[in-house]
Enzyme design. Structure first.
Site, PDB file in Angstrom:
ATOM      1  N   GLU A  33       0.822  -1.217   0.000  1.00  0.00           N
ATOM      2  CA  GLU A  33       0.000   0.000   0.000  1.00  0.00           C
ATOM      3  C   GLU A  33       0.858   1.271   0.000  1.00  0.00           C
ATOM      4  OE1 GLU A  33      -2.672  -0.655   3.331  1.00  0.00           O
ATOM      5  OE2 GLU A  33      -4.072  -1.730   2.037  1.00  0.00           O
TER       6      GLU A  33
ATOM      7  N   ASP B 177      -8.622  -8.942   3.982  1.00  0.00           N
ATOM      8  CA  ASP B 177      -8.352  -7.895   4.971  1.00  0.00           C
ATOM      9  C   ASP B 177      -9.439  -7.810   6.033  1.00  0.00           C
ATOM     10  OD1 ASP B 177      -7.138  -5.822   6.274  1.00  0.00           O
ATOM     11  OD2 ASP B 177      -7.723  -4.291   4.825  1.00  0.00           O
TER      12      ASP B 177
ATOM     13  N   GLU C 209     -12.708  -2.576  12.284  1.00  0.00           N
ATOM     14  CA  GLU C 209     -12.738  -1.790  11.045  1.00  0.00           C
ATOM     15  C   GLU C 209     -13.909  -2.160  10.136  1.00  0.00           C
ATOM     16  OE1 GLU C 209      -9.118  -2.049   8.820  1.00  0.00           O
ATOM     17  OE2 GLU C 209      -9.888  -0.860   7.166  1.00  0.00           O
TER      18      GLU C 209
END
Lengths: 703, 703
Positions: A310, A389, A417
């Protein structure tokens, strides 16, 4: 041997500024009923603390915690005695003569470096209780275990407990930035930083260290894996004195401090022109940093590294690989006993959504499996539980079964998240249990992830668990009070992965809310069912995502469909799902050992809950449940909303049995969850109704 | 009468820091070829400037601009003479005897307050050129017009021009915040503010005032309609001295300064407990503010107000209506000649997407039509061109035909929020022309929007145009150099809505890039076709939105589909569009006068380009073009991408004919546009292919 007076203890243990039950979390020592206290008091009123408590900060913590906990629960101050023979309760390391004399040698030999025993023995005609470890840390852990027995009202008159950790590393990763923000944080701001500096008052960090140690966590990374400009300098003189102050606080609770580093630090903080891991200047720069760090923090744990991931810098820039990068760092840290934890969250985050041949799920395995055996003994690869993820449902990462000559760690995300951001109740221990119990078959049956990451399966020197913290400076630490259970459960599981979800849950609920059977039963069931409820009204059948981009909260079915992130569902008017089979798809299933490879490859055998992760199917495909995919989507979404509403009612049934502050704060979140669940239901159902044109069999309202 | 020396002029006109052609924009006075300069020089070399130039800042600007422009274009410094008889070129107001003596009284009488005449006359046997206005501002405008003739190489030996503005108010709205950011700004930061303060050096603001005056704009609002905390205090002593400095700069160019106000300012800046417009204390507070403002800025224009819109405070809080709120402010400003501009962008921005009965398109009309006649004479309602929000294609707002006893202004968005954010080329003048020429039929045929907002149609005292600025501190002002044409065109249209797109375009291209026929033809066609090209590859057939939420850049078909913003397309596997008919839909079509009401209501008669705004149709519905809706979507999207690629090639054909700096900067944006157009094409086509299951007739690649 030093004794602390009452006032001293009160000042040193726990911050007086925060007295609320929400803040105390699992260090809430409620006063026990008189008859119970009476039963305990005999063994607890006179204590002998072996060893040099004054000079050993961990022993000092153990003693303080023991005295403080007992006093609070028993309602009277225990007496510290200098004469072992007078004491009923003895605490200390196994090599202290007063302890050794009470414990059978064979028993003592079973206690590992961080382990402990709790034994009730008869000595000189009287019953004595021994809390002992091989090291001070073991004593501290034993004390917390002992206090937990009292918190959960267990018997102590015939104790014979020996506990050793399953995992050497039981770590927390903080994604805290020095501006005070927390990446993916949902409980306020950082407890470490504000305005690009450390927070001056360390008392909250101390309370946090106590909470960590109470669940026997022993390692903490205090900055985000995405290391920004200021944080790059944490490993330099500018910040090391501050880092050392924080490390000292953690040290007293047996926790080693680690830092996330920026792989390009030699350029950005060192003024070099390269960060090439094979460049002698770069290697020397890191060696110098290691030396400097250990001058400030003698027990520094090591580095956590997100590289070539990333947009973070890494060895790829220089034509080097992950092993080159990680080994260079490990060699710099090795003289001081430090280690390198290298994350495997590496994939193409600039994928073209039009490219159907690239499969992000394959990336970690494809990157790291070829490097197996090339990493330094002091390097651990940190692998996320799933190949994508932290979705509400994913298969277990096949990389756990793909490495046999490399240290591994399991990375779990405690912070919610993708699982409701601590507004929704989503207790993750049941999900994690599925992961740790997953059999990789890497060395035949029984090759569970738990045994892989502990190092046991392939006899690796290092390994363990890493959990991304859900901790912030909210009064209750975790935003949603019930999200404390995720942190607690993570710690318990890292210590002992064989614990069941039910055991952990029961323990946490009793400690946190007391022993009223209705309270225990209600909250335990709410927790244990919450993951499934959340899954019901969010992304179906393992397909994942379908969230709003960026912040990842709330439904957006196409939110990541035309993005660069490699996260697609390919829904059209006929069907949905990602074909990851070898036969017609991306070939991802081949990354698993048998029988998983065949099971996931087969449309018939693939588990329903992962169907859309592995297969693209028509909406009319019939699941093992007997329902079509489209009807399953409708049914689970209607059901999930009803369940979310029931959570509110179940909680309301406890009114008056929980203090108003905690009752109201949880109720508020549950109400918000119930409302937001409707938004999820309606967006998902409407999307699929509009796309498929297939009506709900039960004629319920779809927009 | 004062003369300025050369150096003085250079210092006062134009900032020396910025000498690039990109910065000069339409005040680029390229030196003319010798033969052409010779033809002009006879009438331009000796100048008489009538009136008290030294004490009238507008006359001073006029003289400076005239001298500077002539010197640059003719290559020699014109001579200022004190003797009118010696001069060939005379400039001044019509009441100056030297001017009056040269102009026929009947001609002079035709010149309005802001108008001017450019006349070539024979006097004393010699040819003279007169630039004259009723006021100084007219003289300034006449000078700019005259310079434009030279810039575009027109003849001046037989001039007989009289121009009066169609609109009293020709205004720019800046959405600038005092932190330096610009809401929906795509050309850098604010030219007014930085770090919550005014920028000290006003030279760029002065250059901006010159650019405004050159296209005869006469009003500017210097802060965002969303008035935040600091900006709320612009109307207080804390900032008024700074406001006055800026107003002075604008004043010298005939531009009045306005401020956006926070309706809750009495509370937030005044410490009152209410902002109720009928509360005497509140009314007095605003009266006191007006008095104070005019003490600092004697020609202050007035207030722009966004109230009860998108969470902004307003009179609704107190059970009052828009007229109550606006009239209170108008009464406060009236003694000083100020006005109130009240925005009609009022709708429910917390709509539930599941609610199919609410139609945002109806909101402005529903809110304001019932109040027609209730507004103070000094209040103007500012109405966006379309009923939604500056989409690439919308019908014209029916509110323009709905008010007959209320002052109106047309609000256009020069900044390209939804039209490519100054990365994509989208020249909006053709779109605006459709709006101003739209016949509302409010008073029978010929009731155009242009006549409505000018006040002519219903004999209203006030009216005009407001344009949201695309200006920032980028060197070239507008980010995309060619986006300068949007600002230029807006100004020209506000002055004279009868100008054609082609006239405005030709003028701008010649001024900006010179007179090479290939350059003029190529750039003009690129500009004139660009709106249609942008529409081709973005949201089809008037349905709008389909952009990423928040920043509004790039495709996201469902980006606003499940939102609170009232912006939906209702695409399902069968069809798409919003049924706004009276018969089966929201009834929006009834807000129009005939013949529009029937035309839009009818599926057969509704124009193709607005079809999905008014009707929900199957993908197989056949358009007037003979194509089905789905095939139209595919075709336009493939075509639009080809056209975007052609824009690059067309621009490249001009290499060497445009200075490298401007050539490269435009090329870079066109390349980015061409690439991003593909993303639009593929996302839109893929979305509709997946949803409809209908293949492209030509078998082109859809993902």
């Amino acid at each position: 041997m030093t004794t602390n007076n009452k006032a001293g203890i009160r000042n040193s243990v726990g911050s007086e500024r925060y007295a609320s039950t929400a803040y105390q979390a699992w260090l809430r020592y409620e006063k026990l009923p008189a008859e119970l206290a009476e039963a305990y008091v005999q063994l607890c009123s006179k204590i002998y603390a072996a060893g040099n408590v004054a000079e050993d900060p961990v022993l000092r913590s153990a003693q303080e915690e023991l005295l403080e906990g007992l006093q609070a629960m028993l309602g009277q101050q225990p007496e510290l005695t200098d004469t072992a023979g007078d004491a009923a309760l003895l605490a200390g390391t196994l090599d202290e003569p007063e302890i050794a004399g009470l414990i059978d040698k064979d028993e003592a030999a079973k206690v590992d470096e961080e382990g402990y025993l709790l034994h009730t023995v008869i000595s000189g005609g009287s019953r004595k209780l021994v809390i002992a470890g091989t090291t001070s840390k073991g004593v501290l852990y034993g004390v917390f275990h002992f206090l937990r027995i009292l918190q959960t009202r267990g018997r102590i008159d015939n104790l014979s407990v020996i506990e050793n950790p399953a995992n050497k590393l039981r770590m927390i990763n903080h994604w805290d930035n020095m501006d005070g923000s927390i990446e993916r944080g949902y409980a306020g701001e950082s407890i470490f930083y504000r305005d690009h500096a450390f927070i001056e008052d360390l008392s909250r960090i101390r309370d946090y260290a106590r909470l960590m140690a109470a669940v026997q966590l022993n390692a903490v990374v205090i900055n985000n894996v995405n290391v920004h400009e200021t944080e790059t300098k944490l490993i330099t003189k500018e910040f090391l004195p501050q880092v050392a102050r924080v490390a000292e606080v953690f040290r007293a609770y047996g926790i080693r401090l680690y830092l996330s580093i920026n792989f390009a630090a030699p350029i950005q903080a060192g003024g070099l022109e390269t960060a090439d891991p094979l460049d002698p200047q770069v290697r020397r720069w890191w060696q110098d940093r290691a030396k400097e760090i250990y001058e400030h923090v003698p027990d520094f744990g090591g580095f956590l590294v997100k590289a070539d991931s990333e947009h973070r810098p890494g060895p790829f820039t220089y034509g080097r690989d992950h092993a080159d990068g990680a080994n260079m760092l490990a060699e710099a840290l090795e003289p001081y006993g430090g280690i390198v934890i290298w994350r495997c969250f590496v994939y193409n985050c600039m994928q073209d959504w039009r490219d159907r041949s690239t499969d992000r799920a394959k990336a970690a395995y494809d990157h790291f499996r070829p490097l197996d055996g090339r990493f330094h003994e002091r390097v651990i690869l940190q692998i996320k539980n799933g190949p994508m993820d932290f979705q509400v449902r994913e298969p277990v990462s096949p990389l756990f079964g793909g490495l046999t000559r490399t240290n591994q760690m399991l990375e779990l995300q405690i912070t919610q998240e993708y699982t409701g951001q601590q507004i929704h109740l989503c207790y993750l221990v049941p999900q994690w249990k599925e992961v740790v119990d997953f059999d990789t078959y890497a060395a035949g049956e029984g090759s569970t992830v738990a045994r892989t990451v502990s190092g046991e399966l392939f006899n690796r020197p290092l390994g363990g668990f890493a959990g991304v913290a859900n901790i912030g400076n909210d009064e209750n630490w975790t935003g949603h009070l019930l999200a404390q259970a995720n942190f607690y459960g993570y710690g318990r599981l890292a210590w002992k992965p064989t614990l069941t979800s039910e055991e952990i849950t029961d323990e946490w609920v009793r400690i946190t809310f007391g022993h009223d059977p209705q309270v225990v039963e209600t909250i335990s069931r709410m927790l244990l069912e919450s993951w499934s409820i959340y899954e019901n009204y969010t992304a179906p059948l393992g397909v994942g995502w379908m969230v709003n981009p960026g912040h990842h909260y709330g439904p957006n079915v196409d939110g990541y469909e035309y993005s660069r992130w490699g996260t697609y569902h390919f829904a059209d008017c006929h069907g949905i799902g990602v074909d990851r089979t070898v036969k017609t798809g991306t070939g991802y299933t081949a990354q698993y050992h048998e029988p998983h490879a065949s099971r996931y490859e087969s449309l018939e055998e693939c588990p329903d809950e992962l169907l859309l992760f592995f297969h693209h199917v028509p909406y009319t495909h019939v699941l093992h449940s007997g329902k079509t995919v489209i009807q399953h989507i409708y049914d689970t979404h209607f059901e999930g909303v009803e369940q979310a509403a029931e959570l509110v009612e179940r909680w309301r049934s406890l009114e008056g049995k929980i203090d108003a502050e905690r009752y109201e704060s949880v109720l508020e979140r549950l109400l918000e969850q119930a409302e937001h669940a409707k938004e999820w239901r309606d967006v998902i159902n409407t999307y699929f109704y509009r796309k498929s044109g297939i009506a709900d069999q039960h004629g319920r309202k779809i927009y």
